[in-house]
Design a protein around this motif. Sequence first.
Motif, short mmCIF file in Angstrom:
data_model
loop_
_atom_site.label_atom_id
_atom_site.label_comp_id
_atom_site.label_asym_id
_atom_site.label_seq_id
_atom_site.Cartn_x
_atom_site.Cartn_y
_atom_site.Cartn_z
N ILE A 57 52.25 -33.61 -17.00
CA ILE A 57 51.26 -32.62 -16.51
C ILE A 57 52.08 -32.02 -15.38
CG2 ILE A 57 49.11 -32.39 -15.07
CD1 ILE A 57 48.24 -35.08 -15.77
N ALA A 58 52.14 -30.75 -15.46
CA ALA A 58 52.66 -29.98 -14.49
C ALA A 58 51.95 -28.90 -13.75
CB ALA A 58 53.92 -28.90 -15.14
N ILE A 59 52.74 -28.29 -12.68
CA ILE A 59 51.87 -27.39 -11.78
C ILE A 59 52.56 -26.11 -11.79
CG2 ILE A 59 52.94 -28.06 -9.54
CD1 ILE A 59 50.24 -27.74 -8.20
N ASP A 60 52.01 -25.04 -11.45
CA ASP A 60 52.63 -23.54 -11.53
C ASP A 60 53.76 -23.81 -10.55
OD1 ASP A 60 53.48 -20.96 -11.15
OD2 ASP A 60 51.42 -20.21 -10.86
N ASP A 61 55.04 -23.44 -11.00
CA ASP A 61 56.22 -23.35 -9.99
C ASP A 61 56.09 -22.77 -8.89
OD1 ASP A 61 58.49 -25.20 -9.99
OD2 ASP A 61 59.60 -23.67 -9.90
N ALA A 62 55.46 -21.47 -9.03
CA ALA A 62 55.35 -20.42 -7.92
C ALA A 62 54.43 -21.15 -6.63
CB ALA A 62 54.58 -19.49 -8.27
N ILE A 63 53.68 -22.27 -6.93
CA ILE A 63 53.11 -22.80 -5.65
C ILE A 63 53.39 -24.41 -5.58
CG2 ILE A 63 50.92 -21.48 -6.08
CD1 ILE A 63 49.65 -23.91 -7.43
N PHE A 64 54.69 -24.80 -6.57
CA PHE A 64 55.03 -26.40 -6.23
C PHE A 64 55.37 -26.57 -4.76
CE2 PHE A 64 58.34 -29.60 -6.21
CZ PHE A 64 57.61 -30.54 -6.79
N ASP A 65 56.10 -25.75 -4.14
CA ASP A 65 56.61 -26.09 -2.70
C ASP A 65 55.64 -26.33 -1.88
OD1 ASP A 65 59.42 -25.88 -3.56
OD2 ASP A 65 59.64 -24.03 -3.25
N SER A 66 54.73 -25.34 -1.93
CA SER A 66 53.30 -25.41 -1.13
C SER A 66 52.59 -26.95 -1.17
CB SER A 66 52.49 -24.26 -1.14
OG SER A 66 51.21 -24.39 -0.50
N TYR A 67 52.50 -27.01 -2.72
CA TYR A 67 51.93 -28.41 -2.96
C TYR A 67 52.59 -29.57 -2.51
CZ TYR A 67 51.33 -32.00 -6.48
OH TYR A 67 51.08 -33.31 -7.26
N ALA A 68 53.85 -29.57 -2.80
CA ALA A 68 54.81 -30.66 -2.35
C ALA A 68 54.70 -30.97 -0.96
CB ALA A 68 56.29 -30.38 -2.87
N ARG A 69 54.56 -30.03 -0.05
CA ARG A 69 54.81 -29.93 1.43
C ARG A 69 53.33 -30.57 1.94
NH1 ARG A 69 56.95 -24.69 1.48
NH2 ARG A 69 54.81 -23.95 1.81
N ASN A 70 52.37 -30.70 1.14
CA ASN A 70 51.01 -31.16 1.34
C ASN A 70 50.41 -32.50 0.66
OD1 ASN A 70 49.20 -29.03 3.10
ND2 ASN A 70 50.67 -27.92 1.97
N VAL A 71 49.29 -33.06 1.23
CA VAL A 71 48.74 -34.16 0.43
C VAL A 71 47.44 -33.71 0.16
CG1 VAL A 71 47.80 -36.55 0.67
CG2 VAL A 71 49.97 -35.83 2.03
N ASP A 72 47.19 -33.59 -1.27
CA ASP A 72 46.04 -33.45 -1.97
C ASP A 72 45.12 -34.39 -2.02
OD1 ASP A 72 46.70 -34.46 -4.20
OD2 ASP A 72 46.71 -32.85 -5.46
N PHE A 73 43.82 -34.08 -2.44
CA PHE A 73 42.62 -34.78 -2.56
C PHE A 73 42.86 -36.11 -3.35
CE2 PHE A 73 39.60 -35.96 -5.83
CZ PHE A 73 38.95 -36.85 -5.18
N ILE A 74 43.68 -35.84 -4.31
CA ILE A 74 44.03 -37.01 -5.40
C ILE A 74 45.16 -37.94 -4.77
CG2 ILE A 74 45.21 -37.55 -7.73
CD1 ILE A 74 44.13 -34.93 -8.85
N GLN A 75 45.89 -37.56 -4.33
CA GLN A 75 47.25 -38.38 -3.71
C GLN A 75 46.30 -39.16 -2.54
OE1 GLN A 75 49.59 -35.04 -2.58
NE2 GLN A 75 50.95 -35.21 -4.21
#
Length: 419
Positions: free
Chosen positions: A306-324
């Motif tokens: 499963i991959a995430i749009d690379d345009a938002i990957f850095d923002s995603y990686a800097r955060n902790v989302d609901f699933i994590q």
Amino acid sequence: MQGSARNRGRRDGATGTGAQGRGAFARLLAPLLHRLLDRIDRGLGEGAIEATLPGGLRRRLGGRAPGPRAIVEIRRWRALWRLVTGGSVGWYEAWQAGDWTSPDPVPLFDLFVRNRQGLGESGRAHGLTRLAKRAWHRLQRNDRAGSRRNIAYHYDLGNDFYAPWLDAGMTYSSALFEGEPRTLEAAQAAKLAAILDRTATRPGDRILEIGCGWGSFAELAARHGRAVHGLTLSSEQRAHVDARIAAAGLNGVEVSLTDYRDVAGQYDAVASIEMVEAVGAEYWPDYLRAIAAALKPGGRAAIQYIAIDDAIFDSYARNVDFIQAYVFPGGMLLSEPRFRAIAESCGLRWEDQRNFGPDYAETLRLWRDRFDAAIASGALPPEFDAGFLDLWRYYLMYCEGGFRGGGIWVAQVTLVREG
């Protein structure tokens, strides 16, 4: 943040706007939160949100171009405050507390992902909350001890929890519908057959399966004459696979509680179906080096990821989302370009990539239908309380919306060991 394995996600069941929606603090925050709504309105290039705000005011956000239409009732201004400070974690906690509701949250999650670039950081945690969550997430890193702990947290909820709503083969990954009106069982069989085909193995060949789940691929491969060494860190899964293979009267399947970093020997092929999301970006090189080392020259690895749009990957990686935070600690979706670059640096040639994100949305919809039916019939173990079941239903809707929005997708790829 997570709570006990069977007591996560409790809701207070509160309804109505109540004093909290009309108090002095809420009135003080209201102008700020209306500015947040303005920002969301500007960021919705597709679709619309029909919102009812505390006090009964109705407001339409977006609506400038076709797309999903979400209906949301904000019962307390606190819901938006939690979104501002806590991102997707705060938004879940607001839902859990009854601060907002919707007859169907899937279109809302779809909208936020579909409009990911226009919305920017609107759904991400900020300030001290972000720092605190990142510090917590760092403690969940997938070193050897952390991997065992994180896998147990998710998969060792028990086979009796998963069995009532997965397909009969207990396959916990995206099915492959290929545009056809298949049953879930048929679509899962198609996915497993596609993975086996990618290995290009013959009867008598040996396959290493990294992350064997409940054994659906191992059983298929064994029925076609392959020998399979399955790896898992879940004692519940290992027990199920051992019993499954014995009941089927099959030979040539070995399952071990082994970390992928500890694999010895070489195999004709490797299969790994949606396991890499449990690795984490820090360990992608270890995972891919382990695959390269396990393959004979010219051997093929069939990977579903499963991959995430690379345009938002850095923002995603800097955060902790609901699933994590609540469902899968230590999890991390792939940045496809970065993961591919590491694979190629390990001598693994990237071939025949196939994306099928809409199929995962349909898989999740069918899982949710079965999950709801299992709740209604009392088929789930009684130790799981209503709050925990609400959490998992939210998780299934959250993921479905993400795949429908196109910002995340599932794919299969073949990695060929060169040399």
